[in-house]
Design a protein around this motif. Sequence first.
Motif, short mmCIF file in Angstrom:
data_model
loop_
_atom_site.label_atom_id
_atom_site.label_comp_id
_atom_site.label_asym_id
_atom_site.label_seq_id
_atom_site.Cartn_x
_atom_site.Cartn_y
_atom_site.Cartn_z
N CYS A 55 -21.50 33.10 -15.26
CA CYS A 55 -20.79 31.86 -15.00
C CYS A 55 -21.56 30.97 -14.04
O CYS A 55 -21.81 31.35 -12.90
N PHE A 57 -20.53 28.37 -12.56
CA PHE A 57 -19.69 27.68 -11.58
C PHE A 57 -19.16 28.60 -10.49
O PHE A 57 -18.39 28.17 -9.62
N CYS A 58 -19.50 29.90 -10.52
CA CYS A 58 -19.02 30.82 -9.49
C CYS A 58 -19.83 30.64 -8.20
O CYS A 58 -21.01 30.26 -8.25
N HIS A 104 -12.76 32.38 -10.49
CA HIS A 104 -13.32 32.22 -11.83
C HIS A 104 -12.23 32.11 -12.90
O HIS A 104 -12.34 31.30 -13.83
N HIS A 156 -14.44 29.09 -16.16
CA HIS A 156 -14.15 28.69 -14.79
C HIS A 156 -13.51 27.28 -14.79
O HIS A 156 -14.11 26.34 -15.31
ZN LIG Z 1 -16.98 31.41 -12.58
#
Ligand SMILES: [Zn+2]
Length: 327
Positions: A55, A57-58, A104, A156
């Motif tokens: 991911c 965006f984590c 998430h 996410h």
């Molecule tokens: Zn994420």
Amino acid sequence: MFRKEVEESMILYPDGKMEKARVEIRYDPLTLQTSRIVQKTPPFAELEEGEDPFCPFCDGVIEKVAARSPVLRDGIAWRGEAAIFSNITPYSRYSFVVRLTRSHSPAVEDFRTSHFRDALMLIKETMSLIDCEDSHKYYHFAGINYLKSAGGSVRHPHMQYIASQIPTNYFLRLDEKAREFYEKAGVDYWTWLVEAEKEGERYVGETNGVDWVAAFAPKGFYHLIGVCSERTLAEMKKESLEGIGQGIIRYMSFLKSKSMNAYNASIFFADGRGEHFRTHIHLVARTPMSRFYWNDTFFMKIIHDESIVYTLPEAFAAEFRGFWDGG
Ligand SMILES: [Zn+2]
């Protein structure tokens, strides 16, 4: 007959590499309906069933991989759990991703109005940077694809913010029709709509100056429209942005009560438009994300541009109203 316009978007990679992404906006020769050709395929992850993807965006990853925007001072801006940065698949000259939550995959109950408030504050700040850098008039809008069955490529929670000199089909239609309406009625369409619906069977409720109404002619399942009492994003205080968030969270809770989860949303900002236009948001539910989900965008929508729903808006509003305070 074969008309097209081009918008170029600059992407700065964390390693300092720069890329110019080209977006062609083409007009159908007969109907003039536009299509955007983004010559950059989104990164599709190859996954085994059930596997959780990498991911971007984590926390810990976002700082390393998020594409920077030349408009933002550090290329990326933060507020609470929210972060705004460039979309690596831009849909126009200015195309951003706004991460909403640190978590998430939060449950519906984990969403807070502050998540949406902070994301919208970042959009508001970014919009003012674009407006001082560039004197062109932009059409500003934001969108949410929540979960894969709604077209979200990353699980996410995130929003998108787009500023384009060329409006999308629907934005152009809204802008033109709203101008005609304003010239005849002397009041903007959305103010009129709230007035007309307020005591009626499609009115759902109000959150910090945002009025929520079931759409008379829905574009999809449980189509809800939120109308902001402040006309532009630039005028909106934190409370109004929380009002938008509160409505979105109530909508998500309502969907949960129907065993649904996925939805699309879009906010049309009045910034850059005249008095005839007012900031408002559309929310449309999609078929729920589950292992064997079906896609509701079938030939009627994708080719005929015709919406099909299975619930009367009045019945949806009545049910949502019952849920509004106690749900
Ligand atoms: Zn994420």
